[in-house]
Enzyme design. Structure first.
Site, short mmCIF file in Angstrom:
data_model
loop_
_atom_site.label_atom_id
_atom_site.label_comp_id
_atom_site.label_asym_id
_atom_site.label_seq_id
_atom_site.Cartn_x
_atom_site.Cartn_y
_atom_site.Cartn_z
N ARG A 76 0.88 5.77 -0.71
CA ARG A 76 0.02 6.94 -0.92
C ARG A 76 0.13 7.34 -2.39
O ARG A 76 1.22 7.40 -2.96
CB ARG A 76 0.38 8.08 0.03
CG ARG A 76 1.53 8.95 -0.36
CD ARG A 76 1.79 10.02 0.70
NE ARG A 76 2.79 10.98 0.28
CZ ARG A 76 3.62 11.61 1.10
NH1 ARG A 76 3.58 11.36 2.41
NH2 ARG A 76 4.49 12.48 0.64
N GLU B 68 -0.65 12.02 7.57
CA GLU B 68 -0.03 10.71 7.70
C GLU B 68 -0.21 10.16 9.12
O GLU B 68 -0.68 10.85 10.02
CB GLU B 68 1.47 10.79 7.36
CG GLU B 68 1.74 11.00 5.87
CD GLU B 68 1.63 9.71 5.06
OE1 GLU B 68 1.16 8.70 5.61
OE2 GLU B 68 2.03 9.72 3.89
N ILE C 106 0.86 -1.19 0.00
CA ILE C 106 0.00 0.00 0.00
C ILE C 106 0.89 1.23 0.00
O ILE C 106 1.83 1.33 0.79
CB ILE C 106 -0.94 0.01 1.22
CG1 ILE C 106 -1.95 -1.14 1.12
CG2 ILE C 106 -1.69 1.34 1.32
CD1 ILE C 106 -2.87 -1.27 2.32
N GLY D 73 12.14 -0.27 1.71
CA GLY D 73 11.32 -1.15 2.52
C GLY D 73 10.23 -1.93 1.81
O GLY D 73 9.49 -2.67 2.44
#
Length: 490
Positions: A170, A289, A168, A187
């Site tokens: 943004r 966030e 997932i 990551g």
């Protein structure tokens, strides 16, 4: 409905049977900040600026500018509700997910005729194609860089199609066929595959899947070392549901999508191309966030070119408020599972449970419940904390508590730090380590001695466990056990 495979619609039907867990409205809502502004009060929770609360999941049936399309929000914004959705005790979801990773169920490919996500097809070559008019992606705040896809599961593979993964990110809708995608460095396996495509100077085919069974969103957020390169988290989702996730070939790109999604965006992640995230607003802001602050716009997000959008009839756009408790459910529970997997191997029997609470957005904080069995176990609790910190670089604070403390009750956790804790001996600080760059305290000017660049942090262990050889001093008041206490409420 009950015999159908799991998807968002089946979950909504199940939630309707649970008092107080679901609400829908036909009142018109504007996706331009109003939708998130309303749900902020009703049920966002997490690190959202107060006032907020834990409330029902919601579906808005009348979305301004998008007739026939609905927006769902908050389905995972309650750990108890996630427990109901996964049909498991919310307090042991970490172990449930850990077991799912270890017992994978492979996805199952279905035909286009069997894939509800391809009931309606829009090709980028169609006259007037504009993703911003098809996808009712909301803005969380008026200063957002644009409409954001906040719950889009990106599916991609390596160039040889030997490995695939889901993550997932943004994603902001930049123009009629362009999406700006932020891939955090180092990551994500999608980023690894993209580098391989860049080495070949080829675009990477991907699908962005929106409107899913929450089990997919939660399973997607596993990270290494629990799910190493080559492990597709859809395998763990199959185990959670005891049925394979259905996938289907794309109509415009050489990649599969999730067949029971509400929307599938078929696209290409372009090689060696970036763009300014807030190119349409120049506010310097991206979107709110998980730590509770609005993220800075990235000057160089990856460019995604859309080739097609497919969706169900009367589709449901699924979205989340960035700092809401939905992030805690998606990021926190898999991290709990990962920590338990690690400590169970290294120090079996000493870590009873782990909870990543809303205060840390699911990533920055863990509460670890420790059982010491003998005087020789003294110190094992700190080893457990260091194991967690060493494996998960985004973890910043670990609080250690004894087995008689309810780790899901922050008052009980804070009680431990007031009655079983001395700052002179029970704080461990590990300076100069890596952490999540969205923490606004991680600035060199904040701590010049230990932070050389943004994304570094000091890690803290707060040991709220009592010394085993002094346990008689820390016995809590022993109330009488009354098994039938609930009869007094009738």
């Amino acid at each position: 409905m009950s015999n159908q495979p799991y998807d968002l619609r089946k979950v909504i039907e199940e939630l309707k049977e649970l008092p107080g867990q679901y609400h829908e409205t036909d009142v018109e809502i504007d996706p331009e900040a109003d939708l998130s502004g309303v749900y902020r009060y009703i049920g966002a929770g997490g690190t959202v600026k107060r006032p907020t609360q834990e409330g029902p999941a919601m579906t808005f049936n009348n979305v301004k500018g998008f007739p026939g399309t609905r927006v769902n929000i908050g389905t995972m914004a309650s750990r108890r509700r996630v427990g109901e959705i996964l049909h498991h005790d919310y307090k042991t979801l970490g172990r449930y997910l850990k077991d799912a990773v270890e017992n994978p169920v492979m996805p199952e490919k279905v035909t286009k005729a069997e894939a509800p996500a391809q009931e309606v097809i829009h090709l980028a070559t169609d006259e007037g194609f504009d993703i911003r008019k098809i996808i009712p992606a909301p803005k969380n705040t008026p200063e957002d860089a644009g409409p954001y896809i906040t719950l889009g599961v990106v599916l991609g593979s390596d160039p040889e199609k030997t490995m695939s993964d889901v993550t997932i990110h943004r994603m902001v809708l930049e123009d009629e066929n362009t999406i700006g995608m932020y891939i955090m460095p180092g990551g994500r396996h999608i980023g690894h595959f993209h580098k391989q495509y860049e080495a070949l100077n080829k675009p990477m085919p991907i699908t962005i899947n929106i409107g899913l069974d929450p089990a997919i969103a939660i399973g997607t957020t596993f990270e290494p070392p629990t799910t190493p390169l080559g492990y597709n988290e859809l395998w763990a989702v199959g185990a959670l549901r005891n049925e394979p996730v259905q996938i289907v070939d794309g109509v415009a790109v050489d990649e599969v999508g999730i067949a029971r999604a509400e929307f599938i965006i078929e696209a290409e992640l372009m090689p060696h191309q970036t763009m300014q995230e807030d190119i349409n607003t120049n506010t310097g802001k991206a979107m709110p966030e998980f730590p509770g602050y609005t993220g800075d716009a990235n000057p160089a997000v990856n460019v995604v070119k859309v080739k097609a959008v497919t969706h169900r009839k009367n589709p449901i756009m699924q979205t989340t408020i960035g700092p809401s408790e939905e992030h805690v459910s998606m990021a926190g529970i898999p991290t709990e599972a990962s920590i338990l997997s690690l400590v169970d191997k290294a120090i079996p029997g000493n870590v009873l449970n782990v909870y990543n609470p809303p205060a840390g957005g699911g990533k920055l904080m863990s509460i670890m419940q420790i059982k010491k069995n003998a005087p020789s176990d003294e110190g094992i609790q700190r080893q457990a904390a260091i194991l967690a910190l060493s494996a998960f670089k985004e973890l910043k604070t670990v609080i250690l508590v004894d087995e008689d403390v309810d780790i899901f009750d922050m008052n009980d956790v804070m009680w431990t730090l007031n009655t079983r804790f001395q700052g002179t001996k029970d704080i461990m600080v590990l300076p100069g380590m890596r952490n999540h760059p969205l923490d606004p305290s991680e600035l060199p000017e904040y701590d010049p001695a230990n932070i050389r660049f943004r994304g570094m942090s000091s890690k803290t262990i707060l040991d709220g466990t009592y010394p085993y050889d002094m346990k008689e001093h820390f016995v809590r008041a022993q109330f009488k056990e009354v098994p039938d206490w609930e009869k007094y409420l009738k």
